[in-house]
Every structure is written in structure tokens, then in C-alpha cells.
Design an enzyme around this catalytic site. Structure first.
Site, short mmCIF file in Angstrom:
data_model
loop_
_atom_site.label_atom_id
_atom_site.label_comp_id
_atom_site.label_asym_id
_atom_site.label_seq_id
_atom_site.Cartn_x
_atom_site.Cartn_y
_atom_site.Cartn_z
N CYS A 35 0.81 -1.22 0.00
CA CYS A 35 0.00 0.00 0.00
C CYS A 35 0.84 1.28 0.00
O CYS A 35 0.28 2.37 0.02
CB CYS A 35 -0.97 -0.04 1.17
SG CYS A 35 -2.04 -1.50 1.09
N HIS A 80 -1.41 8.08 6.18
CA HIS A 80 -1.91 6.86 5.54
C HIS A 80 -3.33 6.60 6.04
O HIS A 80 -4.21 6.30 5.25
CB HIS A 80 -0.97 5.71 5.87
CG HIS A 80 -1.20 4.46 5.10
ND1 HIS A 80 -1.25 4.44 3.72
CD2 HIS A 80 -1.41 3.19 5.50
CE1 HIS A 80 -1.47 3.19 3.31
NE2 HIS A 80 -1.58 2.42 4.37
N GLU A 119 0.58 5.35 13.39
CA GLU A 119 0.91 6.63 12.75
C GLU A 119 0.91 7.78 13.73
O GLU A 119 1.70 8.72 13.60
CB GLU A 119 -0.11 6.91 11.63
CG GLU A 119 0.24 6.25 10.33
CD GLU A 119 -0.50 6.89 9.18
OE1 GLU A 119 -1.71 6.65 9.09
OE2 GLU A 119 0.13 7.61 8.39
N LYS A 138 -9.04 8.42 3.34
CA LYS A 138 -9.57 7.07 3.13
C LYS A 138 -11.00 6.91 3.65
O LYS A 138 -11.70 5.97 3.28
CB LYS A 138 -8.63 6.03 3.72
CG LYS A 138 -7.30 5.98 2.98
CD LYS A 138 -6.40 4.86 3.44
CE LYS A 138 -5.14 4.78 2.59
NZ LYS A 138 -4.19 5.90 2.78
N HIS A 173 -9.61 2.69 0.94
CA HIS A 173 -8.18 2.43 0.81
C HIS A 173 -7.94 1.87 -0.58
O HIS A 173 -8.29 0.72 -0.87
CB HIS A 173 -7.74 1.43 1.88
CG HIS A 173 -6.25 1.25 1.95
ND1 HIS A 173 -5.38 1.79 1.03
CD2 HIS A 173 -5.48 0.60 2.86
CE1 HIS A 173 -4.14 1.47 1.35
NE2 HIS A 173 -4.18 0.75 2.46
N PHE A 233 1.80 -3.75 3.77
CA PHE A 233 2.19 -5.11 4.15
C PHE A 233 3.70 -5.28 3.97
O PHE A 233 4.33 -4.60 3.15
CB PHE A 233 1.49 -6.12 3.24
CG PHE A 233 0.09 -6.49 3.67
CD1 PHE A 233 -0.54 -5.85 4.73
CD2 PHE A 233 -0.59 -7.48 3.00
CE1 PHE A 233 -1.83 -6.20 5.11
CE2 PHE A 233 -1.88 -7.84 3.36
CZ PHE A 233 -2.50 -7.20 4.42
#
Lengths: 322, 386
Positions: B147, B279, B290, B309, B314, B374
Site C-alpha cells: 500500500c 496513511h 501513525e 480514506k 483504501h 504489508f
């Protein structure tokens, strides 16, 4: 910052579908290799051997050390296994373990976790030229001071699903496919010398491009440009060319190399392929062979191309620079 | 290896397609209005998928089974037109296009035999399709940092421009929705019906799809052709957690290192950053991680933060690119869109000044965008006003 980048070690593994030879690895890494996906196991084995070859200890977290890995098909085999279970067994059969590995950076991630490599963790796909692009990107990162040590190279795992895909027209290679991983250790030359490392070669330039129709009669201009970029800083009158490209784009490579030969003496060697093309590992594997076989001081030009249109070139001066 | 001044890398065009619409303007208008484009999936069989709420692209022009490739071409066309390069056939243009699971809809249909369109299955295929569509002959690659792919694609483009590999690069990301992807995130128990980044009641992410492309160009090339700069791309950074394949480092050390690397690259102190695009997936662990990373670098509540998001889901490999498109608009307008879906800030994220409810207006000279994925991948960008 544009520091010269040294190659201080490297290793290739090409087990041809057989179990990986892990006897030389630590028990912890052997255990990890045994439970991860095939592509990650190949990467771990090559990475560990490359570090050992470079005389780098493998314990502890390294915030300035990273991975740049090229792969043509990445997690394809994992995707196939996940999809097969999901399609036949429905939602209840969707495997979290497999899905977590349906990203092509899983192999780089496993290597980073196993070795505590906490610097850049990057995976690139660019068809059969993936490994050569990854070497170029790794050299650029090291030259720019973004890492003190990088394991860079390429990998692809091959199994029935990928053979079926390629055979059905997924990618024209003109050769059988063969699994392999080939990684080198890249370090800024000054850092390598400071730790007393054996310098096996220095990356002197790289280039990349794209041929929209690689089998067209007039194709080759972009690859010729990439070769020119790779040789621009090489400071050599002559280079030995090793083509990592698959046989399907042999004419493209020969045309591009010939167009550059008018300006430099380029001595050509064989293509990788007749015994099986190793996809993302082809470029780094070819480079390792050349570092072994060519005398110190030789400039080696790795030329890579794929029917996907991706092309790349990398220039390396063999041996310790004077 | 030759290099150019790291400040001489510009953004000269942008294109986007996502659940809020098929243009940069529709993305921006939707974000500023705080609209969430999330609903049960309609583009594929999803009756057995729980949850099945997604942020789908519903543009009628996208009927192509190669959705990621079609999205990328759509965004690239808008970006090239925005940059004044759509009819240019002389410039050596590269393509750096990240994806996480790009060809999976076609892969689902492939059962092991011959099939048309097989060449569009591999993860490198959307970038190839863009390159062939627009006759690109510069470097073409597909960064795969899960991502964080779209963010690193823009960083790779900056490197190619700095090192003279290309004068112009189409950089960004593309990803798509299909059963493979939604079932996968569901089985990881990472999904929810609502995306509520940084909210105390967040339960998981909502998947989205789309693409975004930035035209990354050398300042010299832009000057020679009389193009206007929309932003300067001055900082890039990447770092790995090296801790776990799917769970983020609870201490946010990899994300913090990527942010610090991007700041160092740009030659900026944290205090020089006026806005952070997080993110912000809406999962419990990502957002808490975060908060630790961003507050650790910038200080508690020191800089406005948002996540988009909650509005567009996402979008995986496209996420960082869509966020970069938004960041450039923040630089141009001084308007920071609110974080859709955020009602009550989680105490675990209290160290963040998250923009919510309504847009916030301030002078913005430099922004930072951060992405994680990931395998412990992290990447960050610094963009500055031109």
C-alpha cells in the site's frame, strides 16, 4: 551525493524446483525458509549467502541497510494457490496466511524481517528486466546516501501455475522458465573500503527504457539510449557485453548493441535462455557470472530486455578500482 | 552517475479517478465537501462477502475487465493534458506506476488455459499499458511496496529525473476491486462497513479503487517548453519496519524513519511542514502507529493531519498517488480537506491535530505525505510550493 557504489559480495541460488540447500544457514533462518512461500525462501537463501560472501555479520537491526528486489512475477504462485482455494471452497476457504503473501514485496519483507534490514525495502517489477532495474535503483540509492548497505538483485519462483500462464501466452520468452534468486551486496565504495571489504566490482552507470513494440523492425532506439546512459560515466574504450535478455528479443538486443558499437568497442557474449530463462534473476545472475569470469579492470555491460517492452542496462567495472 | 539538483524536480500535471469521480476536480470537490463514496459493492458478485462495503469507481467509461490498466490510462491522459504534453511525441517519457493487486480481476477469470488479455494479468501490466498507449520510451517500472507502492513510484520518478534517466515521468498508482481482494482483506479481519480513520470507534478499512498520476518533470525541461510548476518534489524516503508481515510496528519506527529520510532529503526541519497527509486506513493498529510516528517526528499536535480514506476508501497501490494529487491542491489553495468518517478522535491518536468536520485554511508552503503497507513497507514524500 553521488558516491561510487561497490559490489562486495553476491550469491545465486537456482535449485530448479528441488528443496533449497539451507545447511549453511542458521537454524532460525532455516526454520523461516521452511515455512515461507517459495519466492521468499529463494530470496532468503540468496540474501544470506550474499551477505556471508561480503563478510557482513547477519545479527542485529540495521537502520541503514535495505533491500531492492526485482521480480517479474513476484507472488504469482501464491496468488494461484490462494485463488484456487477461494474459488473451490468459497469465502470460508480464503486463507489469511496466503493472502498476506499475495503482494510481490513479501519476499523483500521476509528478508528484511529475518535480517533486521530496516532501511529502504523496495520491490520493482519490470518483466524479465526486473533484476537489472533493481540493481540500477539500488546503486542510485546507495550513491545518493539513502543506505549504507543494500541487498539488491532479482528473484522469481517457478511452478506449474506460472509455467501454465507463460505457456498460454502470458509472456513470450522464447525459452523455458527457470527459478532462481541472485542478490549482490551494494555499498558506497568508501564505506566498503573503511570496513576492509573485498571489492568485486564498481557500478559505473545504468540506464532503462521501454520499447513499445520490441519485435518491430525499427525497435531498439530506447535500449540503445539506455546502453548509452549506462556507459556515459564508464570511462572505458571497450566493454564486454553480456545479454541477460530472453531469446524472444534477441534481434532487438543485437540491433541496439550494434548501434552503440560504432562509438565503443563492444564484445558480445551469449544470451541467457537456451537452458531456461530465470526472469527477474537473469540480470543479476548474469552479472555475478561476469564478475567471476572477467579479469579485473574489465568493464562489463549487462543488457536486459523483455517482450513486455522493459529494457535496462548496467555497467560494472570488475575488481578493486585503482 | 550524473545527478541534478534535488530541488529541480517539478510536478507539472495531475490526473485522478476514484469513487468520488473521474477527474482531479471531482476528487478535490468531494474531499473538501467531506463526502464519503462508500456503499455495498455492485461491480462484482459480493453477496457472500462480509463486509462488502467498498468505494467503487462508477464512471461509465470504465467497462474494461482490466480495470487497473483502464484507470491508469484514464488518469494518465488527464495528467498529460493538464501538463500540456498529451500531443507531445518527442519527449522521452517514463512510467513509474505502483500497484498492489492490479491484474487480479483478469487473474480470477484465468483458469489455467489460453485466454485473451493474459498479458494484462502481471503486476507490471498497468504500467506497460500506459507506456504503450502514450508511446513512452523512457524507463518503465512497477514499484511494489504493497500500500506504499504509489508513494514510492513518485519517489522513483524523482530519482529518474534527478539522474537524467528521463525528463518526464508519469508517476503514480492504480488498483482495483474484485472478489480476490475483498475476500482477502476480509479474511484478515481488516475491513469494516465504514472507514473512520483516527476515530475512537474505527473498526477497519474499506477498500477502494482508482488511479492517480503525477507528471514529474525536470525543471529545465519544463522551463524550455514553458510549462508551469504546480509543486516541487523535494523529498523522498523509504524504510522498512522489519518486524512483521501484516501488522505495523507499534512504535512506528519504520514510518518515522521514512518521514525523517524525506525531510532530510528536502533539507527541511519538521517545523517547516504545514500539513501531513497520513496513511490513515481506519484500522486500529495502523492509525495508532501513525499517531506515534507523526507525533514523534513533528511533536504533539504540531501540524494539521488528514486522511482521505474515509471518503474514497483504501485504494491500495493508488492510495499514495491520490494523496499526492490532493497534497498538490493543498499547496495551491491553502485548503486542507477534512477527514471524512472521523467523529470522535481516538485518545490513542490524541497527539495528532486531525482536520475534521470542515476544511481548514492556512498558508501551506510544504507538505508531507506518508504511506505504509504489508511486509513493513513505508514511504514518504515532501512536496513544496513552486
Amino acid at each position: 551525493m553521488t558516491a561510487p557504489v561497490a559490489i562486495t559480495g553476491g550469491a545465486a541460488v537456482a535449485p530448479g524446483g528441488e528443496p533449497l540447500a539451507t545447511g549453511a544457514l542458521s537454524a532460525e533462518v532455516r526454520e523461516r525458509v521452511g515455512r515461507v512461500e517459495r519466492i521468499s525462501g529463494l530470496t532468503l537463501a540468496a540474501g544470506l549467502h550474499a551477505l556471508a560472501d561480503a563478510g557482513v555479520a547477519t545479527a542485529g537491526c540495521r537502520e541503514r541497510a535495505g533491500v531492492v528486489l526485482g521480480t517479474a512475477f513476484g507472488c504469482f504462485l501464491t496468488n494461484a494457490e490462494y485463488q484456487e482455494r477461494f474459488a473451490s471452497g468459497g469465502v470460508a476457504a480464503a486463507s489469511p496466511r496466503l493472502f498476506a503473501a499475495t503482494v510481490s514485496n513479501a519476499a523483500a519483507g521476509e528478508l528484511g524481517i529475518a535480517l533486521g534490514l530496516a532501511g529502504p525495502g523496495i520491490t520493482l517489477t519490470a518483466g524479465g528486466a526486473s533484476g537489472t532495474l533493481a540493481l540500477g535503483h539500488g546503486a542510485a540509492l546507495a550513491a545518493a546516501g539513502d543506505a549504507d548497505l543494500l541487498l539488491a538483485g532479482g528473484v522469481d519462483a517457478v511452478g506449474p501455475a506460472l509455467r501454465s500462464f507463460v505457456g498460454a501466452g502470458g509472456l513470450a520468452l522464447g525459452a523455458a522458465i527457470d527459478e532462481a534468486a541472485a542478490l549482490v551486496v551494494l555499498e558506497p565504495l568508501a564505506a566498503a573500503r573503511a570496513r576492509g571489504a573485498r571489492v568485486r566490482g564498481v557500478v559505473t552507470g545504468h540506464g532503462a527504457g521501454f520499447e513499445p513494440d520490441p519485435v518491430a523492425a525499427d525497435a531498439g532506439g530506447s535500449l540503445a539510449h539506455a546502453i548509452g546512459m549506462a556507459l556515459a560515466s564508464a570511462d572505458c574504450e571497450e566493454a564486454v557485453v553480456a545479454a541477460a535478455a530472453s531469446p524472444a528479443v534477441r534481434v532487438l538486443v543485437e540491433r541496439a548493441v550494434a548501434s552503440v558499437s560504432g562509438r565503443r568497442a563492444l564484445r558480445r557474449l551469449a544470451f541467457e535462455g537456451p537452458a531456461g530463462h530465470s526472469l527477474g534473476a537473469a540480470g543479476p545472475r548474469t552479472m555475478l557470472r561476469m564478475l567471476e569470469s572477467e579479469p579485473s579492470g574489465t568493464t562489463v555491460l549487462i543488457v536486459d530486455a523483455c517482450a513486455s517492452g522493459h529494457v535496462a542496462a548496467l555497467a560494472v567495472r570488475v575488481g578493486e578500482p585503482t | 552517475m550524473p545527478t541534478r539538483d534535488h530541488r529541480a524536480v517539478l510536478v507539472t500535471g495531475r490526473g485522478a479517478i476514484c469513487a468520488l469521480g473521474a477527474s482531479v476536480a471531482s476528487l478535490w470537490d468531494g474531499l473538501v465537501s467531506g463526502r464519503a463514496a462508500i456503499a455495498p459493492a455492485t461491480g462484482f458478485a459480493a453477496g457472500d462477502l462480509k463486509p462488502n462495503h467498498v468505494a467503487e469507481v462508477r464512471a461509465p467509461a470504465i467497462g474494461d475487465p482490466d480495470r487497473a490498466g483502464a484507470f491508469a490510462v484514464h488518469a494518465a491522459r488527464e495528467a498529460l493534458e493538464d501538463a500540456g504534453l498529451l500531443s507531445d511525441r518527442d519527449t522521452r517519457i517514463g512510467v513509474a506506476l505502483g500497484t498492489t493487486l492490479g491484474g487480479m480481476k483478469l487473474f480470477e477469470a484465468w483458469t489455467g488455459g489460453a485466454m485473451s488479455g493474459l498479458e494484462r494479468v502481471p503486476y507490471y501490466a498497468p504500467a506497460v499499458r500506459v507506456a504503450r498507449t502514450f508511446g513512452c520510451t523512457g524507463p518503465v517500472a512497477t514499484p511494489q511496496l504493497a500500500c506504499a507502492s504509489g508513494t514510492h513510484a513518485i519517489a522513483l520518478a524523482a530519482e529518474w529525473v534527478r539522474t537524467g534517466q528521463a525528463d518526464v515521468v508519469l508517476a503514480g498508482g492504480a488498483d482495483l476491486l474484485c472478489r480476490f481482494v475483498v475476500a482477502g482483506f476480509n479474511c484478515l479481519r481488516a475491513t469494516a462497513e465504514e472507514a473512520r480513520p483516527f476515530d475512537a470507534a474505527r473498526r477497519g478499512l474499506v477498500l477502494g479503487e482508482g488511479a492517480a498520476i503525477l507528471v514529474v518533470e525536470s525543471e529545465g525541461h519544463a522551463r524550455r517548453r514553458g510549462a508551469s510548476a504546480q509543486a516541487r518534489l523535494t523529498g523522498t524516503g523509504a524504510a522498512a519496519d522489519a518486524t512483521h508481515m501484516t501488522a505495523p510496528d507499534r512504535e512506528g519506527r519504520g514510518a518515522a524513519r521514512a518521514i525523517e529520510a524525506a525531510l532530510a532529503h528536502a533539507g527541511l526541519a519538521p517545523a517547516a511542514i504545514d500539513f501531513v497527509s497520513a496513511h490513515g486506513t481506519g484500522t486500529v493498529y495502523n492509525d495508532a502507529m501513525e499517531a506515534v510516528a507523526i507525533a514523534g517526528v513533528f511533536g504533539p499536535r504540531a501540524v494539521p493531519v488528514n486522511s482521505i480514506k474515509g471518503a474514497i476508501g483504501h485504494t491500495l497501490g493508488a492510495a499514495g498517488a491520490l494523496e499526492a494529487v490532493m497534497c498538490v491542491e493543498v499547496l495551491r489553495t491553502g485548503v486542507i480537506p477534512p477527514s471524512a468518517g472521523l467523529h470522535e478522535l481516538d485518545p490513542a491518536c490524541a497527539a495528532l491535530d486531525v482536520v475534521r468536520g470542515a476544511p481548514r485554511t492556512r498558508q501551506v508552503r510544504a507538505v508531507l505525505s506518508t504511506s505504509s503497507g504489508f511486509a513493513g513497507a513505508n514511504a514518504a514524500l515532501v512536496l513544496e510550493a513552486p
